[in-house]
Enzyme design. Structure first.
Site, PDB file in Angstrom:
ATOM      1  CG  HIS A  85      -2.221  -0.746   0.954  1.00 51.38           C
ATOM      2  ND1 HIS A  85      -3.441  -0.132   0.812  1.00 51.38           N
ATOM      3  CD2 HIS A  85      -2.460  -2.073   0.804  1.00 51.38           C
ATOM      4  CE1 HIS A  85      -4.385  -1.031   0.585  1.00 51.38           C
ATOM      5  NE2 HIS A  85      -3.814  -2.225   0.581  1.00 51.38           N
ATOM      6  CG  ASP A  86       5.097   3.261   1.486  1.00 51.07           C
ATOM      7  OD1 ASP A  86       4.630   4.418   1.464  1.00 51.07           O
ATOM      8  OD2 ASP A  86       6.311   3.022   1.476  1.00 51.07           O
ATOM      9  N   GLY A  91       4.911   5.761  -4.736  1.00 50.17           N
ATOM     10  CA  GLY A  91       6.154   5.007  -4.629  1.00 50.17           C
ATOM     11  C   GLY A  91       6.503   4.678  -3.185  1.00 50.17           C
ATOM     12  CD  GLU A 104      -0.162   7.655   0.763  1.00 50.88           C
ATOM     13  OE1 GLU A 104       0.157   6.453   0.896  1.00 50.88           O
ATOM     14  OE2 GLU A 104       0.614   8.510   0.306  1.00 50.88           O
ATOM     15  CG  ASP A 256      -4.076 -20.813   1.526  1.00 51.83           C
ATOM     16  OD1 ASP A 256      -4.959 -21.672   1.356  1.00 51.83           O
ATOM     17  OD2 ASP A 256      -2.861 -21.074   1.454  1.00 51.83           O
ATOM     18  CB  THR A 259      -1.689 -24.210   3.898  1.00 56.44           C
ATOM     19  OG1 THR A 259      -1.447 -23.537   2.654  1.00 56.44           O
ATOM     20  CG2 THR A 259      -1.884 -25.688   3.654  1.00 56.44           C
ATOM     21  CG  ASP A 264       1.478 -23.201   1.093  1.00 52.86           C
ATOM     22  OD1 ASP A 264       0.675 -22.341   0.657  1.00 52.86           O
ATOM     23  OD2 ASP A 264       1.157 -24.024   1.969  1.00 52.86           O
TER      24      ASP A 264
END
Length: 341
Positions: A85-86, A91, A104, A256, A259, A264
């Site tokens: 996000h930064d 940039g 922000e 996920d 796992t 992974d």
């Protein structure tokens, strides 16, 4: 003038042919004969930047990140996300850390960001050991790398020398992808950052750890494309599981489902099984521009880890401030430095 230009081109061509035959590099190039462009900012970063001024900088960052993640493993994903996000806004200049009204950090899109206390803790220790030396942007970049390692992911060398920005605008943070965009919008956004389709897929693999707030994908559960029906790509068992987990908009669900604590390739395998949580996740499998990369990374863990490392280096180099009159080294990551009189 035309004849001089022709002669210069002939000279360059002849020099190239001779040096190629001898196996050496020419000293004169077309660029050096015309004008000398300044080097790209990222080329001014260095792996040895703090070797003399703060030799234990990386060690301090790593030990602090490890201590925090030992207490709360979810901070690993939070730090990687905070870094993205930064870099995705103005940039990699630590502007996401600035804590002002309409910054922000105060934007709606930043509401679920975490890890700020980790960066503050690291910065406080570095200020004690090496005052006004290590930038907040360098800290955040290295912390994201160390968080990846501590989650079981790959190592990569972080080049240092970034400075911290002084500008932060909430409206700009709202443009960061929020999980409901189509693949075209994602590709365009990443291209704007100087990243390509392969970077997009590899960096999306960070969703192998971490969580998402239910409001980012609730439309898939009840009102997909304003049809008052669920997303047909969601298999009924997965749909029912998500509905049970999402009682409130701010409830959190693992990205996920298989796992969630391991870095992974399960994230990519889940996409192949239509178990992607966010619209942007599952879209990577269904779009021909990205699906082949998803399949490759699902089946080749080494390829995913090596490409993730390379893409994180590219991400960390986006829009860096390195030159003399750019940015500053913040004493407190939450605020710009007071101007010295």
């Amino acid at each position: 003038m035309a004849s001089m230009a022709s002669f210069a081109l002939f000279l360059l061509f002849h020099l190239h042919m001779v040096t190629a035959a001898l196996g050496v590099q020419p000293v004169i190039t077309a660029a050096s004969m015309v004008s000398r462009a300044p080097p790209p900012p990222a080329s001014l970063l260095s792996h040895s930047f703090y070797r003399r001024t703060c030799p234990d900088a990386e060690g301090i960052i790593h030990r602090k990140v490890q201590a925090w993640i030992n207490k709360d493993f979810t901070l690993a994903a939070a730090l990687i996300r905070l870094h993205f996000h930064d870099c995705a806004v103005r940039g990699c200049d630590a502007s996401i850390l600035l804590n002002y009204r309409r910054s922000e950090r105060r934007a709606l899109a930043s509401k679920t960001l975490r890890g700020f206390r980790v960066i503050d803790d690291i910065k406080a220790e570095l200020e004690r050991k090496c005052p006004r030396t290590v930038s907040c942007s360098d800290i955040l970049t290295a912390a994201a790398r160390d968080a990846t390692i501590l989650a079981g992911g790959p190592f990569w060398e972080v080049p240092f020398g970034r400075k911290d920005g002084r500008i932060t605008i909430a409206a700009e943070a709202e443009r960061v992808p929020q999980g409901r965009e189509n693949v075209t919008a994602l590709i365009d956004y990443f291209r704007h950052l100087g990243l390509d389709v392969l970077d997009l897929v590899a960096l999306s693999g960070a969703h192998t750890i971490g969580r998402a707030a239910c409001h980012t994908f609730n439309d898939r559960l009840y009102n997909f494309n304003r049809t008052r029906k669920p997303d047909p790509n969601l298999k009924p068992p997965f749909l029912n599981l998500l509905r049970r987990q999402c009682k409130k908009d701010m409830d959190l669900v693992f990205l996920d489902a298989t796992t969630p604590k391991m870095f992974d390739t399960a994230y990519f395998k889940n996409l192949q099984k239509k178990l992607g949580l966010l619209t942007t996740d599952q879209a990577l499998q269904s779009d021909e521009r990205t699906s082949s990369f998803v399949d490759l990374m699902a089946n080749q863990p080494f390829l995913f880890e090596s490409q993730f490392s390379a893409s994180m280096v590219k991400l960390g180099n986006v829009g860096v401030l390195v030159r003399k009159n750019e940015g500053e080294i913040r004493v407190n990551c939450n605020f710009i430095n007071r101007r010295r009189k």
